[in-house]
Design a protein around this motif. Structure first.
Motif, PDB file in Angstrom:
ATOM      1  N   GLU A  10      47.950  87.404  83.227  1.00  0.00           N
ATOM      2  CA  GLU A  10      48.143  88.719  83.836  1.00  0.00           C
ATOM      3  C   GLU A  10      49.617  89.047  83.859  1.00  0.00           C
ATOM      4  O   GLU A  10      50.460  88.173  84.056  1.00  0.00           O
ATOM      5  N   GLY A  11      49.920  90.324  83.633  1.00  0.00           N
ATOM      6  CA  GLY A  11      51.306  90.767  83.654  1.00  0.00           C
ATOM      7  C   GLY A  11      51.391  92.258  83.844  1.00  0.00           C
ATOM      8  O   GLY A  11      50.390  92.937  84.098  1.00  0.00           O
ATOM      9  N   LYS A  12      52.599  92.781  83.715  1.00  0.00           N
ATOM     10  CA  LYS A  12      52.851  94.200  83.917  1.00  0.00           C
ATOM     11  C   LYS A  12      53.576  94.738  82.683  1.00  0.00           C
ATOM     12  O   LYS A  12      54.485  94.085  82.159  1.00  0.00           O
ATOM     13  N   VAL A  13      53.169  95.916  82.215  1.00  0.00           N
ATOM     14  CA  VAL A  13      53.791  96.517  81.040  1.00  0.00           C
ATOM     15  C   VAL A  13      55.194  96.955  81.418  1.00  0.00           C
ATOM     16  O   VAL A  13      55.392  97.759  82.327  1.00  0.00           O
ATOM     17  N   SER A  14      56.201  96.422  80.710  1.00  0.00           N
ATOM     18  CA  SER A  14      57.589  96.730  81.043  1.00  0.00           C
ATOM     19  C   SER A  14      58.226  97.699  80.058  1.00  0.00           C
ATOM     20  O   SER A  14      59.147  98.421  80.428  1.00  0.00           O
ATOM     21  N   ASP A  15      57.748  97.722  78.810  1.00  0.00           N
ATOM     22  CA  ASP A  15      58.353  98.589  77.810  1.00  0.00           C
ATOM     23  C   ASP A  15      57.331  98.903  76.731  1.00  0.00           C
ATOM     24  O   ASP A  15      56.390  98.140  76.520  1.00  0.00           O
ATOM     25  N   LEU A  16      57.544 100.025  76.052  1.00  0.00           N
ATOM     26  CA  LEU A  16      56.642 100.472  74.994  1.00  0.00           C
ATOM     27  C   LEU A  16      57.476 100.810  73.774  1.00  0.00           C
ATOM     28  O   LEU A  16      58.434 101.574  73.862  1.00  0.00           O
ATOM     29  N   LYS A  17      57.137 100.227  72.628  1.00  0.00           N
ATOM     30  CA  LYS A  17      57.843 100.498  71.381  1.00  0.00           C
ATOM     31  C   LYS A  17      56.908 101.216  70.429  1.00  0.00           C
ATOM     32  O   LYS A  17      55.704 101.321  70.655  1.00  0.00           O
ATOM     33  N   GLY A  18      57.455 101.697  69.331  1.00  0.00           N
ATOM     34  CA  GLY A  18      56.657 102.389  68.337  1.00  0.00           C
ATOM     35  C   GLY A  18      55.671 101.454  67.653  1.00  0.00           C
ATOM     36  O   GLY A  18      55.841 100.241  67.640  1.00  0.00           O
ATOM     37  N   GLY A  19      54.635 102.032  67.098  1.00  0.00           N
ATOM     38  CA  GLY A  19      53.637 101.233  66.405  1.00  0.00           C
ATOM     39  C   GLY A  19      52.640 100.571  67.327  1.00  0.00           C
ATOM     40  O   GLY A  19      51.915  99.668  66.920  1.00  0.00           O
ATOM     41  N   GLY A  20      52.596 100.984  68.584  1.00  0.00           N
ATOM     42  CA  GLY A  20      51.625 100.419  69.515  1.00  0.00           C
ATOM     43  C   GLY A  20      51.985  99.049  70.034  1.00  0.00           C
ATOM     44  O   GLY A  20      51.116  98.273  70.408  1.00  0.00           O
ATOM     45  N   ILE A  21      53.270  98.712  70.068  1.00  0.00           N
ATOM     46  CA  ILE A  21      53.715  97.412  70.573  1.00  0.00           C
ATOM     47  C   ILE A  21      54.150  97.572  72.022  1.00  0.00           C
ATOM     48  O   ILE A  21      54.955  98.430  72.350  1.00  0.00           O
ATOM     49  N   LYS A  33      55.165  90.138  73.525  1.00  0.00           N
ATOM     50  CA  LYS A  33      54.802  91.303  72.725  1.00  0.00           C
ATOM     51  C   LYS A  33      53.290  91.337  72.630  1.00  0.00           C
ATOM     52  O   LYS A  33      52.654  90.309  72.405  1.00  0.00           O
ATOM     53  N   ALA A  34      52.711  92.525  72.778  1.00  0.00           N
ATOM     54  CA  ALA A  34      51.251  92.618  72.729  1.00  0.00           C
ATOM     55  C   ALA A  34      50.830  93.948  72.112  1.00  0.00           C
ATOM     56  O   ALA A  34      51.564  94.925  72.143  1.00  0.00           O
ATOM     57  N   LYS A  35      49.627  93.932  71.549  1.00  0.00           N
ATOM     58  CA  LYS A  35      48.993  95.135  71.027  1.00  0.00           C
ATOM     59  C   LYS A  35      47.665  95.317  71.750  1.00  0.00           C
ATOM     60  O   LYS A  35      47.157  94.383  72.372  1.00  0.00           O
ATOM     61  N   LEU A  36      47.082  96.511  71.622  1.00  0.00           N
ATOM     62  CA  LEU A  36      45.774  96.759  72.211  1.00  0.00           C
ATOM     63  C   LEU A  36      44.695  96.078  71.381  1.00  0.00           C
ATOM     64  O   LEU A  36      44.783  96.046  70.150  1.00  0.00           O
ATOM     65  N   CYS A  37      43.664  95.584  72.045  1.00  0.00           N
ATOM     66  CA  CYS A  37      42.538  95.005  71.324  1.00  0.00           C
ATOM     67  C   CYS A  37      41.684  96.142  70.751  1.00  0.00           C
ATOM     68  O   CYS A  37      41.843  97.310  71.101  1.00  0.00           O
ATOM     69  N   GLY A  38      40.777  95.822  69.882  1.00  0.00           N
ATOM     70  CA  GLY A  38      39.973  96.809  69.180  1.00  0.00           C
ATOM     71  C   GLY A  38      39.108  97.670  70.078  1.00  0.00           C
ATOM     72  O   GLY A  38      38.976  98.873  69.861  1.00  0.00           O
ATOM     73  N   LYS A  39      38.500  97.081  71.103  1.00  0.00           N
ATOM     74  CA  LYS A  39      37.638  97.858  71.999  1.00  0.00           C
ATOM     75  C   LYS A  39      38.434  98.868  72.811  1.00  0.00           C
ATOM     76  O   LYS A  39      37.945  99.956  73.112  1.00  0.00           O
ATOM     77  N   MET A  40      39.670  98.522  73.176  1.00  0.00           N
ATOM     78  CA  MET A  40      40.492  99.465  73.927  1.00  0.00           C
ATOM     79  C   MET A  40      40.892 100.642  73.047  1.00  0.00           C
ATOM     80  O   MET A  40      40.981 101.777  73.520  1.00  0.00           O
ATOM     81  N   LYS A  46      44.058 104.291  77.613  1.00  0.00           N
ATOM     82  CA  LYS A  46      45.505 104.459  77.540  1.00  0.00           C
ATOM     83  C   LYS A  46      46.194 103.448  78.450  1.00  0.00           C
ATOM     84  O   LYS A  46      45.763 103.212  79.573  1.00  0.00           O
ATOM     85  N   VAL A  47      47.273 102.882  77.972  1.00  0.00           N
ATOM     86  CA  VAL A  47      48.088 101.949  78.745  1.00  0.00           C
ATOM     87  C   VAL A  47      49.504 102.511  78.771  1.00  0.00           C
ATOM     88  O   VAL A  47      50.052 102.847  77.728  1.00  0.00           O
ATOM     89  N   VAL A  48      50.081 102.632  79.962  1.00  0.00           N
ATOM     90  CA  VAL A  48      51.430 103.160  80.111  1.00  0.00           C
ATOM     91  C   VAL A  48      52.306 102.132  80.816  1.00  0.00           C
ATOM     92  O   VAL A  48      51.810 101.133  81.351  1.00  0.00           O
ATOM     93  N   VAL A  49      53.599 102.391  80.818  1.00  0.00           N
ATOM     94  CA  VAL A  49      54.549 101.488  81.464  1.00  0.00           C
ATOM     95  C   VAL A  49      54.247 101.428  82.957  1.00  0.00           C
ATOM     96  O   VAL A  49      54.039 102.447  83.604  1.00  0.00           O
ATOM     97  N   GLY A  50      54.181 100.211  83.491  1.00  0.00           N
ATOM     98  CA  GLY A  50      53.887 100.004  84.904  1.00  0.00           C
ATOM     99  C   GLY A  50      52.471  99.545  85.176  1.00  0.00           C
ATOM    100  O   GLY A  50      52.171  99.133  86.289  1.00  0.00           O
TER     101      GLY A  50
END
Length: 73
Positions: A10-21, A33-40, A46-50
């Motif tokens: 478990e963690g918290k989204v701290s930053d968003l880069k281009g390409g869905g990273i 570094k993480a990407k969204l899984c296929g079902k999402m 939608k996943v946003v910072v925070g």
């Protein structure tokens, strides 16, 4: 690798880069570094910072992962 072999963190989204990273900050201060899984992607979650998320990480490369769950606020 099977789905059972992945480590759930478990963690918290701290930053968003281009390409869905996304950069996920974990309690111990490590960034992943993480990407969204296929079902999402399929269900347009939608996943946003925070946001608090669950990341599936391979035991072989703990610096990359897949976001598998976004917690509701």
């Amino acid at each position: 690798m099977a789905k059972d072999d992945l480590v759930m963190i478990e963690g918290k989204v701290s930053d968003l880069k281009g390409g869905g990273i996304y950069f996920i900050a974990i309690e111990n201060g490590v960034n992943i570094k993480a990407k969204l899984c296929g079902k999402m992607k399929r269900f347009n979650i939608k996943v946003v910072v925070g946001d608090r998320v669950t990341v599936s990480v391979s035991p072989y490369d703990p610096t990359h992962g897949l976001i598998t769950h976004r917690f509701k606020i």
